[in-house]
Enzyme design. Structure first.
Site, PDB file in Angstrom:
ATOM      1  N   LEU A  30       0.807  -1.216   0.000  1.00  0.00           N
ATOM      2  CA  LEU A  30       0.000   0.000   0.000  1.00  0.00           C
ATOM      3  C   LEU A  30       0.837   1.262   0.000  1.00  0.00           C
ATOM      4  O   LEU A  30       0.417   2.305  -0.502  1.00  0.00           O
ATOM      5  CB  LEU A  30      -0.923   0.001   1.228  1.00  0.00           C
ATOM      6  N   GLY A  31       2.014   1.189   0.600  1.00  0.00           N
ATOM      7  CA  GLY A  31       2.863   2.375   0.663  1.00  0.00           C
ATOM      8  C   GLY A  31       4.196   2.067   1.297  1.00  0.00           C
ATOM      9  O   GLY A  31       4.357   1.069   2.004  1.00  0.00           O
ATOM     10  N   GLY A  33       7.600   4.207   3.153  1.00  0.00           N
ATOM     11  CA  GLY A  33       8.151   5.463   3.633  1.00  0.00           C
ATOM     12  C   GLY A  33       9.503   5.270   4.286  1.00  0.00           C
ATOM     13  O   GLY A  33      10.102   4.189   4.202  1.00  0.00           O
ATOM     14  N   GLY A  36       9.173   2.546   7.182  1.00  0.00           N
ATOM     15  CA  GLY A  36       8.591   1.227   6.994  1.00  0.00           C
ATOM     16  C   GLY A  36       7.735   1.095   5.760  1.00  0.00           C
ATOM     17  O   GLY A  36       7.601   2.015   4.953  1.00  0.00           O
ATOM     18  N   LYS A  53       1.799  -2.610   9.043  1.00  0.00           N
ATOM     19  CA  LYS A  53       2.930  -1.713   8.901  1.00  0.00           C
ATOM     20  C   LYS A  53       4.175  -2.434   9.394  1.00  0.00           C
ATOM     21  O   LYS A  53       4.231  -2.886  10.535  1.00  0.00           O
ATOM     22  CB  LYS A  53       2.698  -0.434   9.718  1.00  0.00           C
ATOM     23  N   ASP A 149       2.074  14.792  12.869  1.00  0.00           N
ATOM     24  CA  ASP A 149       2.235  14.566  11.435  1.00  0.00           C
ATOM     25  C   ASP A 149       0.872  14.515  10.728  1.00  0.00           C
ATOM     26  O   ASP A 149       0.621  13.623   9.915  1.00  0.00           O
ATOM     27  CB  ASP A 149       3.016  13.276  11.175  1.00  0.00           C
TER      28      ASP A 149
END
Length: 279
Positions: A30-31, A33, A36, A53, A149
């Site tokens: 999904l993503g 960064g 992680g 995650k 954030d």
């Protein structure tokens, strides 16, 4: 398998993650960064879709993971739906990674805006978004936590097709206790970074509200309110739109000298914004 260059886990579709009690089949990434990778998984036992995650269990990455788990533990008893905070199911280690298991959500506000080619939202659409994020921040404040954030990527639509504009706040990777807020800390993504963080002033939970305001403006404009590429750009945009900060605000800032020039002989203002050449 890990990348020799980055040390990050190269998890992919079809991989299997194992905890002490469950197995998870990776459906997609999904993503990814700095700290992680987030993957969409199916729990093999009950066929439930979750988001996991993954963070490396060493060095600064392990410390970041522990800090996020500590914040999640403090919020664990909250009702996820009432608080507009993502539901966390637990943590486990797998392949030298700390894995945090969350409910699977639809898409982020950033992806939502991308899908509509950044066409601005109507006020009647923005209003429930702001209300829900503010509610989440209220719960965080009650728990003594600063999110640190808030941005489009960290605000997720739950299921936009069935429940339009219902959302939850995610990613407590930078979250910390308000009582431990360190003056001069570098937090928040640049377009959503508050004045007190830029200047290196003491800060409170109110710094998250600045970010929420920037989010609301982005949705209304279809672009960032302050599209700065550097902290100086951000400060220049803020001064241009909101006026010059007062000397009483600038003087105690640990980073004020990075953006403003001191003039002790001035009768009106002792701090003046540096021009681009000087900066």
């Amino acid at each position: 398998m890990e990348s020799a260059r980055s040390g990050q886990n190269r998890v992919g579709t079809g991989d299997l993650l194992k905890s002490a009690s469950s197995r998870y089949l990776v459906e997609s990434v999904l993503g990814q960064g700095t700290y992680g990778t987030v993957v969409k998984c199916t729990n093999v036992a009950d066929n439930k879709t979750v988001a996991i995650k993954m963070m490396r269990d060493r060095g600064c990455f392990a410390r970041q993971a522990r800090a996020e788990v500590e914040a999640l533990l403090r919020l664990q008893l909250l009702d996820s739906d009432q608080s507009n905070l993502v539901e966390w199911y637990g943590a486990f280690t797998c392949n030298q990674h700390v894995c945090l298991e969350f409910e699977h959500l639809d898409k982020s506000l950033l992806d939502f805006m991308k899908d509509r080619s950044y066409q601005p939202l109507l006020l009647k659409e923005i209003r429930p978004i702001v209300k829900q994020v503010a509610n989440a921040l209220d719960y965080l404040k009650a728990a003594g936590i600063i999110h640190a954030d808030i941005k489009l990527e960290n605000i997720m639509l739950v299921n936009h097709a069935k429940e339009p504009y219902r959302l939850k706040v995610i990613d407590l990777g930078l979250a910390h206790e308000a009582s431990g807020a360190a003056q001069g800390a570098c937090i928040q993504s640049l377009p959503f970074r508050s004045l007190e963080i830029l200047l290196g002033l003491p800060y409170t939970e109110a710094t998250d509200m600045w970010s929420l305001g920037c989010v609301a403006a982005s949705l209304y404009l279809g672009c960032f309110l302050y599209p700065g590429m550097t902290e100086y750009d951000m400060m220049r945009y803020i001064v241009e739109t909101q006026g010059h900060p007062s000397d009483t605000l600038l003087t105690p800032g640990l980073k004020t000298g990075s953006f403003f020039q001191y003039d002790g002989n001035s009768k009106n203002r002792i701090w003046k914004l540096k021009c681009t050449v000087l900066f």
